[in-house]
Enzyme design. Sequence first.
Site, mmCIF file in Angstrom:
data_model
loop_
_atom_site.group_PDB
_atom_site.id
_atom_site.type_symbol
_atom_site.label_atom_id
_atom_site.label_comp_id
_atom_site.label_asym_id
_atom_site.label_seq_id
_atom_site.Cartn_x
_atom_site.Cartn_y
_atom_site.Cartn_z
ATOM 1 N N SER A 183 0.873 -1.181 0.000
ATOM 2 C CA SER A 183 0.000 0.000 0.000
ATOM 3 C C SER A 183 0.907 1.227 0.000
ATOM 4 O O SER A 183 1.840 1.308 0.812
ATOM 5 C CB SER A 183 -0.849 0.031 1.260
ATOM 6 O OG SER A 183 -1.600 -1.149 1.353
ATOM 7 N N CYS A 237 -7.631 -0.996 6.993
ATOM 8 C CA CYS A 237 -6.465 -1.582 6.316
ATOM 9 C C CYS A 237 -5.640 -2.390 7.303
ATOM 10 O O CYS A 237 -5.430 -1.978 8.443
ATOM 11 C CB CYS A 237 -5.611 -0.482 5.684
ATOM 12 S SG CYS A 237 -4.193 -1.161 4.822
ATOM 13 N N ASP A 287 -8.728 -2.555 2.627
ATOM 14 C CA ASP A 287 -7.512 -2.924 1.894
ATOM 15 C C ASP A 287 -6.767 -3.855 2.851
ATOM 16 O O ASP A 287 -6.074 -3.388 3.751
ATOM 17 C CB ASP A 287 -6.704 -1.652 1.608
ATOM 18 C CG ASP A 287 -5.394 -1.937 0.897
ATOM 19 O OD1 ASP A 287 -5.184 -3.083 0.459
ATOM 20 O OD2 ASP A 287 -4.566 -1.013 0.785
ATOM 21 N N TRP A 314 -4.923 -7.837 3.960
ATOM 22 C CA TRP A 314 -4.090 -8.964 3.535
ATOM 23 C C TRP A 314 -4.104 -10.053 4.598
ATOM 24 O O TRP A 314 -4.453 -9.799 5.745
ATOM 25 C CB TRP A 314 -2.656 -8.488 3.294
ATOM 26 C CG TRP A 314 -2.036 -7.841 4.491
ATOM 27 C CD1 TRP A 314 -1.540 -8.452 5.598
ATOM 28 C CD2 TRP A 314 -1.868 -6.441 4.712
ATOM 29 N NE1 TRP A 314 -1.065 -7.537 6.493
ATOM 30 C CE2 TRP A 314 -1.247 -6.292 5.978
ATOM 31 C CE3 TRP A 314 -2.151 -5.297 3.961
ATOM 32 C CZ2 TRP A 314 -0.920 -5.054 6.507
ATOM 33 C CZ3 TRP A 314 -1.821 -4.059 4.505
ATOM 34 C CH2 TRP A 314 -1.226 -3.950 5.758
HETATM 35 P P1 NAP Z 1 1.407 -5.948 14.150
HETATM 36 O O1 NAP Z 1 2.508 -5.152 14.702
HETATM 37 O O2 NAP Z 1 1.529 -7.408 14.147
HETATM 38 O O3 NAP Z 1 0.052 -5.591 14.889
HETATM 39 C C1 NAP Z 1 -0.350 -4.236 15.048
HETATM 40 C C2 NAP Z 1 -1.271 -4.146 16.231
HETATM 41 O O4 NAP Z 1 -2.464 -4.879 15.966
HETATM 42 C C3 NAP Z 1 -0.657 -4.756 17.473
HETATM 43 O O5 NAP Z 1 -0.889 -3.904 18.535
HETATM 44 C C4 NAP Z 1 -1.395 -6.059 17.622
HETATM 45 O O6 NAP Z 1 -1.508 -6.447 18.959
HETATM 46 C C5 NAP Z 1 -2.746 -5.649 17.107
HETATM 47 N N1 NAP Z 1 -3.646 -6.768 16.846
HETATM 48 C C6 NAP Z 1 -3.383 -8.096 16.879
HETATM 49 N N2 NAP Z 1 -4.508 -8.813 16.654
HETATM 50 C C7 NAP Z 1 -5.489 -7.912 16.456
HETATM 51 C C8 NAP Z 1 -6.872 -8.035 16.189
HETATM 52 N N3 NAP Z 1 -7.471 -9.209 16.069
HETATM 53 N N4 NAP Z 1 -7.573 -6.897 16.049
HETATM 54 C C9 NAP Z 1 -7.010 -5.692 16.163
HETATM 55 N N5 NAP Z 1 -5.708 -5.520 16.434
HETATM 56 C C10 NAP Z 1 -4.947 -6.617 16.580
HETATM 57 O O7 NAP Z 1 1.043 -5.402 12.688
HETATM 58 P P2 NAP Z 1 2.023 -5.201 11.479
HETATM 59 O O8 NAP Z 1 3.272 -4.585 11.933
HETATM 60 O O9 NAP Z 1 1.307 -4.524 10.399
HETATM 61 O O10 NAP Z 1 2.241 -6.706 11.086
HETATM 62 C C11 NAP Z 1 3.051 -6.913 10.180
HETATM 63 C C12 NAP Z 1 2.703 -8.236 9.587
HETATM 64 O O11 NAP Z 1 1.786 -8.011 8.483
HETATM 65 C C13 NAP Z 1 3.948 -8.828 9.053
HETATM 66 O O12 NAP Z 1 4.056 -10.142 9.482
HETATM 67 C C14 NAP Z 1 3.736 -8.744 7.558
HETATM 68 O O13 NAP Z 1 4.222 -9.872 6.922
HETATM 69 C C15 NAP Z 1 2.250 -8.725 7.385
HETATM 70 N N6 NAP Z 1 1.882 -8.141 6.080
HETATM 71 C C16 NAP Z 1 2.011 -6.812 5.823
HETATM 72 C C17 NAP Z 1 1.688 -6.358 4.540
HETATM 73 C C18 NAP Z 1 1.799 -4.898 4.168
HETATM 74 O O14 NAP Z 1 1.537 -4.535 3.037
HETATM 75 N N7 NAP Z 1 2.156 -4.034 5.049
HETATM 76 C C19 NAP Z 1 1.234 -7.206 3.591
HETATM 77 C C20 NAP Z 1 1.108 -8.548 3.903
HETATM 78 C C21 NAP Z 1 1.442 -9.000 5.165
HETATM 79 P P3 NAP Z 1 -0.757 -7.715 19.609
HETATM 80 O O15 NAP Z 1 0.317 -8.128 18.683
HETATM 81 O O16 NAP Z 1 -0.252 -7.193 20.918
HETATM 82 O O17 NAP Z 1 -1.805 -8.752 19.821
#
Ligand code: NAP
Length: 679
Positions: A457, A631, A676, A678
Amino acid sequence: MPGTEEIAEEPAPMMSTFDLFLLSALIGFVVYWFFFRKDEKPNDEEFKRLSVVQPTLNRSESEDSGIVFRMKKSGRSIAIFYGSQTGTAEEFATRLAKDAQRYGMKALAVDPEECNMEELAELHQIENSLAIFCMATYGEGDPTDNAQDFYDWLQQGDTQLDGLKFAVFGLGNKTYEHYNSTGIYVDKRLEELGAERVYEIGLGDDDTNIEEDFVTWKEGLWPTVCEKFGIEVSKQEGSFRSYSFTKYEPDDIDEKTVYSGEVARLHSYKNQRPPYDAKNPYLSPVLVNRELHKGGGRSCMHIEFDITDTKIRYEAGDHVAVYPTNDVTMVEKIAKRLDVDLDTFFTLDAIDEDASKRHPFPCPTTFRTALLHYLDISSPLRTNVLSEFVEYTSDEKDKEFLTLLSSPTPEGKKKYQEWVMDARRNLLAILDDVPSCNPAMDHICELLPHLQARYYSIASSPKMHPTSIHICAVLVEYDTSSGRTNLGVATNWLKTKIPVPGSEAFVQPRVPIYVRKSQFRLPFKVSHPVMMVGPGTGLAPFIGFIQDRAYHKEAGKDVGKTTLYFGCRKREEDFIYEEHLTKWKEDDVLTELKIAFSRDGPKKVYVQHLLAENKQSVWENIQNHGHIYVCGDARHMAREVHDAIVDIVVECGGKSQQQATDFVKGLMNKGRYSADVWS
Ligand code: NAP
């Protein structure tokens, strides 16, 4: 005087002045059409949908080159069409074509974009003919780009397809709302148009084990097809090669003809020419690559790609595709394990002269280039690859093990799920764990799926950043149950793309990119309220949205309420873009900023909890023509946010659960609730 005579005898002019005027206008138009018009084509071709309008072939052309003609000529009876975005549907279609061969039939895998699908009505002219469709669903329940025109034709047309026999396998992901909607539609519509379904639709779920879904479906398909056509059901085992391998000695090949990682056009990375698109990506200089996390052991990169003078345009909410390169160390380990010279020049040519592709990827090339740029060496191996590896295995126990892993029996499927899928064993892991397996590298090149572009994105607005595109991405790295550490291909490659400004000798790192349009758009009227929900890197498109709103506010426009719900683990660790968000809040660009720090307090707080706490404000937004955007993670977060909003509609809007669900669906249909996501 001769002159006078001539004048006297001059016949009446063949053309009047008006005719001459018309003729010159016509000639002028023709000259303009041929020589100038092309140059005046809109420069933003790259922003069109990536689908190509299906040519309406005139009959004389189509008869010689059409699919039915080609099938008749080559004695084929089965056409396997694929609607593929990431290559899996195409890969499955190719595997089905090989399977047909094993069952004594001849098939052709066909890209619907490259043929006139109206010919489906004529396929029944071929004895025992069958059309199989491998149709992926993509985005918000959409067909893939290459199947869009076929889909439109099915929807709008009323061509009768009596006599056509068909079977459909859909590829989708259950975490998305419109699970497998394209496959389901194609299956239903073909029947409505009079075609005969010979085998029930198969639905593959990429969220669990699509390989198993596919194998199970096709194991039932073929015996049914054989029975239908009165063919004895007997499957020939062993290997069927689709490509012949030619190795070149360095002296026998002109290196100028050798591909070095280009997506399609030879030397396209040296001679870059717009328009840039999926087949012609722009090698963009990386302007910035900086860390966003302040602690916590994870890494999240903010990267800026330069698009100055490229004619590339984008909108906030679009995606940028990145073509990554595989890990050099992994490639070298594979080569060492198989004792292969990576600098071997080679070509793979389709054995079948009617195959839709002459080569599986750009050829001639080297093993190094194929493994670095063209092949997916990081995903768990598919069962068909494991099955082909059996004949390259010397130890009987290893042979038996690979045979079990690739067999469609309950025991085989269970073992495959545990040992390959759950443990995420890729090519190198399997070669290491099955030591007597030594497959030929050229056969590996034929079998592995292709390395795909990754979509991010866009985290910027062209109003603020017309000459650059920004993304943010979390570095993917995880430990597997077999004791290995697996690295995400794209993020670990992007990690190395760090610019070092200031040095003259400095060569700026470059990344092949192109922009893909999306439906994720701010409301047309800036005065309408906007509510964004994006935890983690789900914040990315909202950075672009907020920049857009800031731009309009600065220009003195009446900008509607702008609310952001963001979530991260800890304020001190992964509160990304903190300074920007705080400043936008201070400047009232963000009317409301709600942040859920999930791990700072005694119990988990998520964005959906904050939505519930602020239900009155959410409901007011909805009532004031507000647009909701979500998103991030599809599996849990997006669903739970959806449920929280339904609950708010129940509580504040006085509706029943069903009415509230329908109300939210209505918002989605009107484009006022967009996701949006994933998984
Ligand atoms: P994150 O750091 O894993 O999570 C962000 C927040 O959302 C944390 O505070 C987490 O809390 C919380 N959360 C967990 N479960 C939830 C739920 N059911 N409802 C609402 N909030 C919740 O997020 P991120 O950094 O975006 O994660 C990255 C992951 O996304 C990577 O593994 C990456 O591979 C994947 N990804 C990203 C993209 C992209 O385009 N950016 C695309 C595909 C995949 P807790 O962890 O404390 O439970």
